[in-house]
Design a protein around this motif. Structure first.
Motif, PDB file in Angstrom:
ATOM      1  N   VAL A 179      47.612 -28.074  -3.403  1.00 21.19           N
ATOM      2  CA  VAL A 179      46.185 -27.885  -3.080  1.00 21.19           C
ATOM      3  C   VAL A 179      45.347 -27.704  -4.344  1.00 21.19           C
ATOM      4  O   VAL A 179      44.111 -27.661  -4.275  1.00 21.19           O
ATOM      5  N   LEU A 180      45.984 -27.601  -5.515  1.00 24.36           N
ATOM      6  CA  LEU A 180      45.255 -27.511  -6.784  1.00 24.36           C
ATOM      7  C   LEU A 180      44.828 -28.912  -7.197  1.00 24.36           C
ATOM      8  O   LEU A 180      45.667 -29.770  -7.482  1.00 24.36           O
ATOM      9  N   GLN A 181      43.530 -29.154  -7.224  1.00 26.14           N
ATOM     10  CA  GLN A 181      43.016 -30.498  -7.479  1.00 26.14           C
ATOM     11  C   GLN A 181      42.023 -30.500  -8.641  1.00 26.14           C
ATOM     12  O   GLN A 181      41.162 -29.619  -8.733  1.00 26.14           O
ATOM     13  N   LEU A 182      42.152 -31.478  -9.534  1.00 28.06           N
ATOM     14  CA  LEU A 182      41.215 -31.640 -10.645  1.00 28.06           C
ATOM     15  C   LEU A 182      39.932 -32.294 -10.143  1.00 28.06           C
ATOM     16  O   LEU A 182      39.972 -33.352  -9.522  1.00 28.06           O
ATOM     17  N   GLN A 183      38.799 -31.642 -10.405  1.00 24.38           N
ATOM     18  CA  GLN A 183      37.515 -32.139  -9.909  1.00 24.38           C
ATOM     19  C   GLN A 183      36.449 -32.023 -10.982  1.00 24.38           C
ATOM     20  O   GLN A 183      36.554 -31.224 -11.908  1.00 24.38           O
ATOM     21  N   GLU A 184      35.395 -32.829 -10.836  1.00 19.91           N
ATOM     22  CA  GLU A 184      34.199 -32.685 -11.671  1.00 19.91           C
ATOM     23  C   GLU A 184      33.378 -31.506 -11.131  1.00 19.91           C
ATOM     24  O   GLU A 184      33.174 -31.390  -9.930  1.00 19.91           O
ATOM     25  N   THR A 185      32.919 -30.649 -12.025  1.00 16.16           N
ATOM     26  CA  THR A 185      32.240 -29.414 -11.651  1.00 16.16           C
ATOM     27  C   THR A 185      31.093 -29.159 -12.628  1.00 16.16           C
ATOM     28  O   THR A 185      31.238 -29.442 -13.817  1.00 16.16           O
ATOM     29  N   PRO A 186      29.975 -28.624 -12.177  1.00 10.30           N
ATOM     30  CA  PRO A 186      28.894 -28.290 -13.114  1.00 10.30           C
ATOM     31  C   PRO A 186      29.357 -27.257 -14.146  1.00 10.30           C
ATOM     32  O   PRO A 186      30.062 -26.311 -13.817  1.00 10.30           O
ATOM     33  N   LYS A 187      28.963 -27.454 -15.371  1.00 12.25           N
ATOM     34  CA  LYS A 187      29.291 -26.497 -16.431  1.00 12.25           C
ATOM     35  C   LYS A 187      28.501 -25.211 -16.200  1.00 12.25           C
ATOM     36  O   LYS A 187      27.298 -25.261 -15.921  1.00 12.25           O
ATOM     37  N   PRO A 188      29.150 -24.036 -16.276  1.00 16.41           N
ATOM     38  CA  PRO A 188      28.436 -22.784 -16.013  1.00 16.41           C
ATOM     39  C   PRO A 188      27.407 -22.474 -17.100  1.00 16.41           C
ATOM     40  O   PRO A 188      27.534 -22.923 -18.244  1.00 16.41           O
ATOM     41  N   THR A 189      26.415 -21.702 -16.718  1.00 16.80           N
ATOM     42  CA  THR A 189      25.393 -21.223 -17.651  1.00 16.80           C
ATOM     43  C   THR A 189      25.582 -19.727 -17.840  1.00 16.80           C
ATOM     44  O   THR A 189      25.627 -18.983 -16.845  1.00 16.80           O
ATOM     45  N   PRO A 190      25.696 -19.243 -19.068  1.00 14.44           N
ATOM     46  CA  PRO A 190      25.925 -17.805 -19.263  1.00 14.44           C
ATOM     47  C   PRO A 190      24.705 -16.974 -18.886  1.00 14.44           C
ATOM     48  O   PRO A 190      23.565 -17.369 -19.154  1.00 14.44           O
ATOM     49  N   GLU A 191      24.974 -15.828 -18.241  1.00 20.27           N
ATOM     50  CA  GLU A 191      23.905 -14.873 -17.964  1.00 20.27           C
ATOM     51  C   GLU A 191      23.594 -14.103 -19.246  1.00 20.27           C
ATOM     52  O   GLU A 191      24.211 -14.319 -20.284  1.00 20.27           O
ATOM     53  N   ASN A 192      22.621 -13.184 -19.171  1.00 14.94           N
ATOM     54  CA  ASN A 192      22.127 -12.511 -20.374  1.00 14.94           C
ATOM     55  C   ASN A 192      23.210 -11.813 -21.182  1.00 14.94           C
ATOM     56  O   ASN A 192      23.169 -11.778 -22.408  1.00 14.94           O
ATOM     57  N   ASN A 193      24.200 -11.228 -20.474  1.00 18.48           N
ATOM     58  CA  ASN A 193      25.243 -10.455 -21.167  1.00 18.48           C
ATOM     59  C   ASN A 193      26.548 -11.245 -21.293  1.00 18.48           C
ATOM     60  O   ASN A 193      27.583 -10.673 -21.587  1.00 18.48           O
TER      61      ASN A 193
END
Length: 323
Positions: free
Chosen positions: A14-28
């Motif tokens: 069930v572990l599948q490689l997918q395209e995902t949005p790159k996260p944006t860091p919060e202030n801290n």
């Protein structure tokens, strides 16, 4: 970015490689371009979705509790890190990916002499050992420590840390190969539990702290070999979490029975662990008294194979995913 998702509850497939949005860091937070990620048994439990930590899985979760890499972006309030810093970090999830956003205070510099890739094997094991053995278990220099399953990532790390701390070390393993490995690593006493009963061999050892991930009938046996005012600490119950114990044993020897999950601890607790680890344990990497033990590395796309290896328990030390 590419990331491994748990697409549904189930086996490694069930572990599948997918395209995902790159996260944006919060202030801290800082954004880490990941070099490698550690595989942990907690990831397997999360994938199986057996009510982990009392919570249901969110859809399409990215697993992974520890990473190493280089900081590519910092949040507005971050003052202790800068772009370009090489770090390893403890995270709540999201490690099986090319990028992750993480609390700045949960990142530590790469210990001198450890490669950026190999450093991914450090955070979860060191944080878990420090929190459970040293903070909860209150292990002191000169005491005796037993870790069951000593060739796990937690085991190899904890036994090295305790030895460097000036403690006498004990462990149980399931094969002669693993027994020989720990003996070569410098563990004082190792038992193959398939050949000998640890509760009989060590009944007069008066062990001060035991870290157990087995549970089941090990629990009462652990209590019986503890020293007066000994501490038994649980981080898993792979055999069973339903146990029968004799309370008289606890009362007669003034024992402490405790345990924890690291993953759901508060950000403040994890920050405290990070600070104490950097002060007390990071110098041990420099002196080479503690080193990450790495068994095998897999490309990110082969996360399912890495999980199969973890479930086989054949490995000695850590399993990594590399980007």
């Amino acid at each position: 970015m590419h990331a491994i998702h748990i697409t549904k509850s189930g086996g490694p497939e069930v572990l599948q490689l997918q395209e995902t949005p790159k996260p944006t860091p919060e202030n801290n937070q800082v954004l880490i371009k990941i070099k490698a990620a550690g595989i942990n048994r907690s990831d397997v439990i999360t994938r199986q979705n057996t009510g982990t930590y009392g919570k249901d899985l969110p859809p399409s979760l990215i697993p992974g509790l520890e990473v190493s890499g280089v900081i590519e972006e910092i949040g507005a309030d971050v003052t202790d890190k800068k772009v370009g810093d090489a770090v390893c970090a403890l995270i709540a999830d999201g490690g099986y990916a090319e990028y992750v956003a993480v609390e700045s205070s949960h990142c530590l510099p790469i210990p001198e002499g450890i490669s950026l890739e190999d450093a991914a094997a450090i955070p979860e094991a060191v944080f878990t050992v420090w929190f459970n053995i040293f903070m909860l278990g209150k292990l002191q220099r000169g005491e005796k420590l037993l870790i069951h399953g000593g060739t796990s990532g937690i085991g190899t790390t904890g036994l090295q840390m305790a030895k460097a701390w000036g403690c006498e070390t004990y462990s149980t393993v399931g094969t002669e190969e693993k027994k020989a490995f720990l003996e070569k690593m410098g563990v004082d006493q190792v038992i193959n539990y398939k050949d000998k009963a640890f509760e009989e061999v060590w009944k007069d050892e008066n062990i001060d702290v035991i870290l157990d991930m087995v549970g089941g009938d090990y629990t009462q046996k652990n209590l019986e070999i503890l020293n007066k005012k000994g501490r038994l600490v649980y981080i898993n119950g792979m055999k069973s979490t339903d146990v029968n114990i004799n309370l008289r044993t606890i009362m007669a020897k003034n024992l402490t029975l405790t345990g924890s999950f690291l993953k759901p601890q508060s950000a403040a607790v994890k920050t405290q662990i990070a600070q104490e680890v950097e002060k007390n344990i990071w110098p041990l990497f420099l002196s080479k008294a503690v080193q990450p033990i790495i068994y095998q590395k897999f490309p990110l796309a082969e996360a399912a194979e890495a999980h199969r290896l973890m479930e086989s328990s054949e490995h000695i030390g850590k399993i990594l995913l590399v980007m």
